[in-house]
Design an enzyme around this catalytic site. Structure first.
Site, PDB file in Angstrom:
ATOM      1  N   GLU A 101      14.935  11.205   6.716  1.00 26.15           N
ATOM      2  CA  GLU A 101      14.833  10.622   5.364  1.00 26.15           C
ATOM      3  C   GLU A 101      13.714  11.234   4.548  1.00 26.15           C
ATOM      4  OE1 GLU A 101      13.965   6.607   6.573  1.00 26.15           O
ATOM      5  OE2 GLU A 101      16.021   6.003   6.272  1.00 26.15           O
TER       6      GLU A 101
ATOM      7  N   CYS B   7      -8.147   3.013 -19.826  1.00 29.03           N
ATOM      8  CA  CYS B   7      -9.461   2.387 -19.844  1.00 29.03           C
ATOM      9  C   CYS B   7      -9.918   2.076 -18.431  1.00 29.03           C
ATOM     10  CB  CYS B   7      -9.412   1.121 -20.674  1.00 29.03           C
ATOM     11  SG  CYS B   7      -8.856   1.491 -22.326  1.00 29.03           S
TER      12      CYS B   7
ATOM     13  N   TYR C 221       6.686  10.449  -6.235  1.00 29.67           N
ATOM     14  CA  TYR C 221       5.710   9.360  -6.354  1.00 29.67           C
ATOM     15  C   TYR C 221       4.868   9.442  -7.625  1.00 29.67           C
ATOM     16  CZ  TYR C 221       7.225   8.905  -1.541  1.00 29.67           C
ATOM     17  OH  TYR C 221       7.996   8.785  -0.420  1.00 29.67           O
TER      18      TYR C 221
END
Ligand code: PLP
Length: 455
Positions: free
Chosen positions: A305, A376, A405
């Site tokens: 996978e 921020c 990702y």
């Protein structure tokens, strides 16, 4: 081994996961960088920044390398499944399916993305350590393989699958007790992991499943972690899994599939040195064959996978450089128009990246800068102490290996809309994800009537 700079013409094209940049990276006559035949600075101009770019050929090459290596090195049947959490979209589902891969999913969202993208349900594996009832119902209805992670899965499914109807196709996930060297947050194979059954529980699960009418155990699954450069952990895993397979078969289960998970690492920075996809497959295939022969077991269908090593180096992100802050004798900050909302990996895992000015990739670096995002948060830094040629506001910076990702972990922190994504190949570019607009972020906000001033 030669150090491969992202923009070098002769990259190690044999295996995309060993390249920092997509394999189509090339320079034009003015030594500006293009990917898939498209000049990056022109793409930034056309689509705006930040911009996620997916190189079709790199993605397909990674898929083919898994497929080809499995056919070459594993004498039994095999199928690689793309771990879609790395980057889930219709286009990626479509491409991996067209290359003959299956997909692993962990939510209804990832499941519909795989199905609508054209992945056959028999090639979809559903994971998760806390699947909801509706996720399990959807997985069962679509006849995908469900990976049992814990007793709660079993208890819920028993209620869901109507008696006398088609049996659910099930795999059992267990924690093999294998340690690997990677970031604490992405290790999953150690015994105290939240995922899967304890190996000591397997026998009782096999016994429990002997007379179950609603499901059939078709195989075993384990996944030991991510961004792994060693092959030994997967060799050990093959042995542990073959042993569990033997136990299960002795107790009467056909168990004809073995899924060794993903985890092969990619090169983010020059010093990263992962094995190639085919070397990795060769090692795991040989280890499974050896472990099965030693136990006189018929070879199972071999699944793996990969996520990161399929899409990682196929992606890059373009940003525009904006403000510059020089703190004499200390640091120079260059801020870009994105950051931790489109790439949370540096702030989450202290991950490192490679980058260049896309129109000056070969010009010698003459300053050390820190590339900061616009959020921020002081920790919103994409690259620390990075060498770059002198740049100006408006220059386009390309950050490499952001295919995995990044988009899938992106957020709207600071209510910043998500970037657009495009696919490139053969000199053409096409939109695959629209740029979010600030108004899109209000889509689900509700201001109840009583808060609206009466006029
Ligand atoms: C994350 C994950 C993968 C993919 O891992 P990569 O490191 O991206 O290859 C595969 N299987 C499972 C169960 C996972 O959780």
């Amino acid at each position: 081994m030669a150090i491969l700079r992202p923009f070098e013409k002769d990259q190690d094209k044999s295996s995309p996961n060993r390249n920092i940049a997509p394999i189509t990276a090339a320079l034009d006559s003015q030594e500006r960088l293009s990917i898939g035949g498209c000049l990056l600075s022109s793409l930034a101009e056309k689509y705006g920044t930040p911009l996620y770019i997916l190189d079709e050929l790199t993605l397909r090459t990674s898929c083919r390398e898994y497929k080809d290596a499995l056919s070459k090195y594993y004498p039994g049947d095999s199928i690689p499944l793309y771990a879609s959490k790395a980057n889930s979209s219709l286009i990626i589902s479509n491409i991996v399916a067209s290359e003959g891969m299956g997909v692993d999913v962990v939510s209804e969202g990832e499941l519909i993305t795989a199905l609508k993208g054209g992945v056959e349900s028999s090639n979809i594996v559903f994971h998760g350590n806390n699947k909801s009832k509706s996720e399990l119902i959807m997985a069962y209805k679509n006849d995908v393989i469900i990976v049992l992670d814990n007793q709660y899965d079993i208890d819920q499914l028993r209620e869901i699958v109507p008696f006398g109807k088609r049996k659910a196709k099930l795999m059992l996930r267990f924690t093999p007790g294998i340690e690997c060297h990677t970031h604490e947050y992405i290790k999953t194979g150690h015994i105290d992991s939240k995922f899967g059954f304890d190996p000591d529980e397997l026998e009782s699960i096999f016994l429990q499943f002997k007379d179950i009418e609603w499901g059939e155990l078709i195989g075993l699954h384990a996944h030991i972690g991510s961004q792994i450069f060693e092959v030994q952990p997967h060799k050990d895993l093959a042995d542990v899994m073959a042993s569990a397979l033997q136990t299960g078969r002795k107790l009467g289960h056909s168990l004809n599939a073995l899924n060794l998970g993903g985890g092969l690492g990619i090169r983010y920075i020059a010093s990263d040195d992962p094995p190639s996809i085919s070397d990795w497959v060769e090692v795991i295939a040989a280890a499974v064959v050896k472990a099965c022969r030693e136990r006189s077991l018929d070879l199972p269908l071999l699944m793996c996978e990969p996520g990161r090593s399929i899409v990682g180096s196929a992606g890059l992100t373009l940003y525009k450089i904006g403000s510059r802050k020089e703190i004499p004798g200390i640091k120079t900050y260059l801020s870009v128009d994105g950051g931790m909302s489109d790439n949370p990996r540096p702030i989450t895992y202290q991950s490192e990246y490679s980058a260049c000015l896309v129109d000056k990739p070969l010009i010698r670096a003459d300053e050390v800068v820190t590339i900061a995002g616009k959020h921020c948060e002081s920790g919103d830094v994409l690259l620390k102490d990075f060498r770059l040629p002198r740049s100006n506001s408006g220059d386009v910076l390309g950050v490499f290996s952001t295919g995995a990702y990044n988009f899938s972990m992106s957020s709207n922190y600071n209510r910043i809309p998500k970037p657009a994504a495009i696919i490139v190949g053969n000199g053409e570019s096409e939109l695959i994800q629209k740029r979010e607009l600030p108004e899109d972020l209000l889509r689900n906000d509700i201001l109840p009537d009583r808060f609206i001033a009466k006029g």
